[in-house]
Motif scaffolding. Structure first.
Motif, PDB file in Angstrom:
ATOM      1  N   ALA A  63     -48.697 -17.870  14.801  1.00 42.32           N
ATOM      2  CA  ALA A  63     -47.899 -18.242  15.965  1.00 42.32           C
ATOM      3  C   ALA A  63     -47.517 -19.709  15.856  1.00 42.32           C
ATOM      4  CB  ALA A  63     -48.670 -17.982  17.254  1.00 42.32           C
ATOM      5  N   PHE A  64     -46.286 -20.022  16.233  1.00 47.29           N
ATOM      6  CA  PHE A  64     -45.800 -21.399  16.200  1.00 47.29           C
ATOM      7  C   PHE A  64     -44.648 -21.532  17.188  1.00 47.29           C
ATOM      8  CE2 PHE A  64     -43.921 -18.889  12.842  1.00 47.29           C
ATOM      9  CZ  PHE A  64     -42.564 -19.136  12.930  1.00 47.29           C
ATOM     10  N   THR A  65     -44.313 -22.765  17.519  1.00 46.73           N
ATOM     11  CA  THR A  65     -43.189 -23.008  18.415  1.00 46.73           C
ATOM     12  C   THR A  65     -42.062 -23.696  17.665  1.00 46.73           C
ATOM     13  OG1 THR A  65     -44.116 -25.107  19.166  1.00 46.73           O
ATOM     14  CG2 THR A  65     -44.619 -23.167  20.493  1.00 46.73           C
ATOM     15  N   ILE A  66     -40.859 -23.339  18.065  1.00 47.45           N
ATOM     16  CA  ILE A  66     -39.637 -23.987  17.587  1.00 47.45           C
ATOM     17  C   ILE A  66     -38.802 -24.226  18.831  1.00 47.45           C
ATOM     18  CG2 ILE A  66     -37.482 -23.706  16.316  1.00 47.45           C
ATOM     19  CD1 ILE A  66     -38.944 -22.105  14.249  1.00 47.45           C
ATOM     20  N   GLU A  67     -38.505 -25.505  19.078  1.00 48.83           N
ATOM     21  CA  GLU A  67     -37.788 -25.858  20.299  1.00 48.83           C
ATOM     22  C   GLU A  67     -38.577 -25.307  21.484  1.00 48.83           C
ATOM     23  OE1 GLU A  67     -34.653 -27.647  20.167  1.00 48.83           O
ATOM     24  OE2 GLU A  67     -35.110 -27.868  18.047  1.00 48.83           O
ATOM     25  N   ASP A  68     -37.981 -24.463  22.317  1.00 55.80           N
ATOM     26  CA  ASP A  68     -38.687 -23.891  23.466  1.00 55.80           C
ATOM     27  C   ASP A  68     -39.026 -22.419  23.244  1.00 55.80           C
ATOM     28  OD1 ASP A  68     -36.090 -22.983  23.566  1.00 55.80           O
ATOM     29  OD2 ASP A  68     -35.899 -23.168  25.734  1.00 55.80           O
ATOM     30  N   LEU A  69     -39.207 -22.039  21.983  1.00 55.84           N
ATOM     31  CA  LEU A  69     -39.502 -20.650  21.639  1.00 55.84           C
ATOM     32  C   LEU A  69     -40.910 -20.523  21.053  1.00 55.84           C
ATOM     33  CD1 LEU A  69     -36.160 -19.756  19.823  1.00 55.84           C
ATOM     34  CD2 LEU A  69     -36.777 -19.251  22.204  1.00 55.84           C
ATOM     35  N   LEU A  70     -41.611 -19.475  21.467  1.00 52.46           N
ATOM     36  CA  LEU A  70     -42.890 -19.125  20.864  1.00 52.46           C
ATOM     37  C   LEU A  70     -42.623 -17.978  19.904  1.00 52.46           C
ATOM     38  CD1 LEU A  70     -45.974 -19.250  20.632  1.00 52.46           C
ATOM     39  CD2 LEU A  70     -46.086 -17.660  22.571  1.00 52.46           C
ATOM     40  N   VAL A  71     -42.930 -18.196  18.643  1.00 55.62           N
ATOM     41  CA  VAL A  71     -42.661 -17.207  17.602  1.00 55.62           C
ATOM     42  C   VAL A  71     -43.997 -16.714  17.056  1.00 55.62           C
ATOM     43  CG1 VAL A  71     -41.522 -16.787  15.384  1.00 55.62           C
ATOM     44  CG2 VAL A  71     -40.551 -18.459  16.986  1.00 55.62           C
ATOM     45  N   THR A  72     -44.180 -15.396  17.011  1.00 54.91           N
ATOM     46  CA  THR A  72     -45.369 -14.823  16.391  1.00 54.91           C
ATOM     47  C   THR A  72     -44.919 -13.894  15.274  1.00 54.91           C
ATOM     48  OG1 THR A  72     -45.470 -13.028  18.014  1.00 54.91           O
ATOM     49  CG2 THR A  72     -46.810 -14.963  18.453  1.00 54.91           C
ATOM     50  N   VAL A  73     -45.599 -14.009  14.151  1.00 55.01           N
ATOM     51  CA  VAL A  73     -45.281 -13.220  12.965  1.00 55.01           C
ATOM     52  C   VAL A  73     -46.580 -12.599  12.461  1.00 55.01           C
ATOM     53  CG1 VAL A  73     -44.252 -13.269  10.655  1.00 55.01           C
ATOM     54  CG2 VAL A  73     -43.516 -14.941  12.371  1.00 55.01           C
ATOM     55  N   ASN A  75     -48.509  -9.937   9.566  1.00 52.10           N
ATOM     56  CA  ASN A  75     -48.315  -9.477   8.192  1.00 52.10           C
ATOM     57  C   ASN A  75     -47.957  -7.999   8.108  1.00 52.10           C
ATOM     58  OD1 ASN A  75     -50.895  -8.660   8.874  1.00 52.10           O
ATOM     59  ND2 ASN A  75     -51.790  -9.161   6.887  1.00 52.10           N
ATOM     60  N   ASP A  76     -47.876  -7.314   9.257  1.00 50.17           N
ATOM     61  CA  ASP A  76     -47.375  -5.936   9.245  1.00 50.17           C
ATOM     62  C   ASP A  76     -45.860  -5.886   9.440  1.00 50.17           C
ATOM     63  OD1 ASP A  76     -46.983  -6.443  11.954  1.00 50.17           O
ATOM     64  OD2 ASP A  76     -48.279  -4.828  12.661  1.00 50.17           O
ATOM     65  N   GLY A  77     -45.226  -7.071   9.502  1.00 53.25           N
ATOM     66  CA  GLY A  77     -43.775  -7.157   9.642  1.00 53.25           C
ATOM     67  C   GLY A  77     -43.299  -7.373  11.063  1.00 53.25           C
ATOM     68  N   THR A  78     -44.218  -7.390  12.024  1.00 54.01           N
ATOM     69  CA  THR A  78     -43.852  -7.602  13.414  1.00 54.01           C
ATOM     70  C   THR A  78     -43.490  -9.062  13.655  1.00 54.01           C
ATOM     71  OG1 THR A  78     -45.384  -5.865  14.083  1.00 54.01           O
ATOM     72  CG2 THR A  78     -44.626  -7.365  15.810  1.00 54.01           C
ATOM     73  N   ILE A  79     -42.343  -9.277  14.294  1.00 53.38           N
ATOM     74  CA  ILE A  79     -41.905 -10.627  14.634  1.00 53.38           C
ATOM     75  C   ILE A  79     -41.496 -10.603  16.110  1.00 53.38           C
ATOM     76  CG2 ILE A  79     -40.244 -12.477  14.195  1.00 53.38           C
ATOM     77  CD1 ILE A  79     -39.837 -11.177  11.386  1.00 53.38           C
ATOM     78  N   GLU A  80     -42.057 -11.520  16.891  1.00 55.37           N
ATOM     79  CA  GLU A  80     -41.696 -11.630  18.300  1.00 55.37           C
ATOM     80  C   GLU A  80     -41.246 -13.043  18.605  1.00 55.37           C
ATOM     81  OE1 GLU A  80     -44.553  -8.309  20.418  1.00 55.37           O
ATOM     82  OE2 GLU A  80     -45.130 -10.412  20.512  1.00 55.37           O
ATOM     83  N   VAL A  81     -40.214 -13.133  19.420  1.00 58.54           N
ATOM     84  CA  VAL A  81     -39.706 -14.440  19.863  1.00 58.54           C
ATOM     85  C   VAL A  81     -39.615 -14.402  21.380  1.00 58.54           C
ATOM     86  CG1 VAL A  81     -37.780 -16.072  19.755  1.00 58.54           C
ATOM     87  CG2 VAL A  81     -38.357 -14.691  17.741  1.00 58.54           C
ATOM     88  N   LYS A  82     -40.251 -15.380  22.020  1.00 54.23           N
ATOM     89  CA  LYS A  82     -40.244 -15.458  23.480  1.00 54.23           C
ATOM     90  C   LYS A  82     -39.990 -16.899  23.883  1.00 54.23           C
ATOM     91  CE  LYS A  82     -43.704 -11.827  23.980  1.00 54.23           C
ATOM     92  NZ  LYS A  82     -45.033 -11.486  24.461  1.00 54.23           N
ATOM     93  N   CYS A  83     -39.444 -17.071  25.080  1.00 54.11           N
ATOM     94  CA  CYS A  83     -39.295 -18.414  25.613  1.00 54.11           C
ATOM     95  C   CYS A  83     -40.676 -18.981  25.857  1.00 54.11           C
ATOM     96  CB  CYS A  83     -38.484 -18.405  26.899  1.00 54.11           C
ATOM     97  SG  CYS A  83     -36.747 -18.056  26.605  1.00 54.11           S
ATOM     98  N   TYR A  84     -40.899 -20.202  25.406  1.00 56.12           N
ATOM     99  CA  TYR A  84     -42.193 -20.856  25.545  1.00 56.12           C
ATOM    100  C   TYR A  84     -42.254 -21.544  26.898  1.00 56.12           C
ATOM    101  CZ  TYR A  84     -46.097 -23.944  24.460  1.00 56.12           C
ATOM    102  OH  TYR A  84     -47.296 -24.614  24.475  1.00 56.12           O
ATOM    103  N   GLU A  85     -43.324 -21.312  27.619  1.00 59.89           N
ATOM    104  CA  GLU A  85     -43.518 -21.955  28.911  1.00 59.89           C
ATOM    105  C   GLU A  85     -44.807 -22.771  28.851  1.00 59.89           C
ATOM    106  OE1 GLU A  85     -43.241 -19.238  32.168  1.00 59.89           O
ATOM    107  OE2 GLU A  85     -41.626 -18.134  31.204  1.00 59.89           O
ATOM    108  N   ASN A  86     -44.716 -23.999  29.276  1.00 62.85           N
ATOM    109  CA  ASN A  86     -45.895 -24.871  29.280  1.00 62.85           C
ATOM    110  C   ASN A  86     -46.883 -24.431  30.309  1.00 62.85           C
ATOM    111  OD1 ASN A  86     -44.961 -26.487  27.218  1.00 62.85           O
ATOM    112  ND2 ASN A  86     -43.799 -27.767  28.615  1.00 62.85           N
TER     113      ASN A  86
END
Length: 86
Positions: A63-73, A75-86
């Motif tokens: 899991a990592f953030t880019i700009e205001d997005l929380l990205v989770t990747v 190893n089964d190929g699942t990728i999720e992108v959500k708006c990051y909220e503090n």
């Protein structure tokens, strides 16, 4: 008789995980992957991400953030992108 291109192609290898991550982020932002407002490698080394996900023998989620997005990747190929909220 001459040979003609039949238009068939050999299936290519799947894109690296980092490429899929960039495409997923761009889709989330409703943008073309070449037109996003950030450089992925400024946030995470794409080669390191690919290597980590490909070499893992057990379940792994990064899991990592880019700009205001929380990205989770995973190893089964699942990728999720959500708006990051503090």
């Amino acid at each position: 008789m001459t040979e003609h291109d039949t238009g068939s192609t050999t299936p290519s290898a799947p894109a690296p995980d980092s490429v899929q991550v960039i495409k997923t982020i761009a889709d989330h932002l409703d943008q073309d992957p070449t037109e996003v407002d950030f450089t992925f490698s400024d946030y995470l080394d794409p080669d390191a991400l690919d290597s980590l996900l490909e070499s893992s023998t057990e379940e792994l989620v990064v899991a990592f953030t880019i700009e205001d997005l929380l990205v989770t990747v995973a190893n089964d190929g699942t990728i999720e992108v959500k708006c990051y909220e503090n």
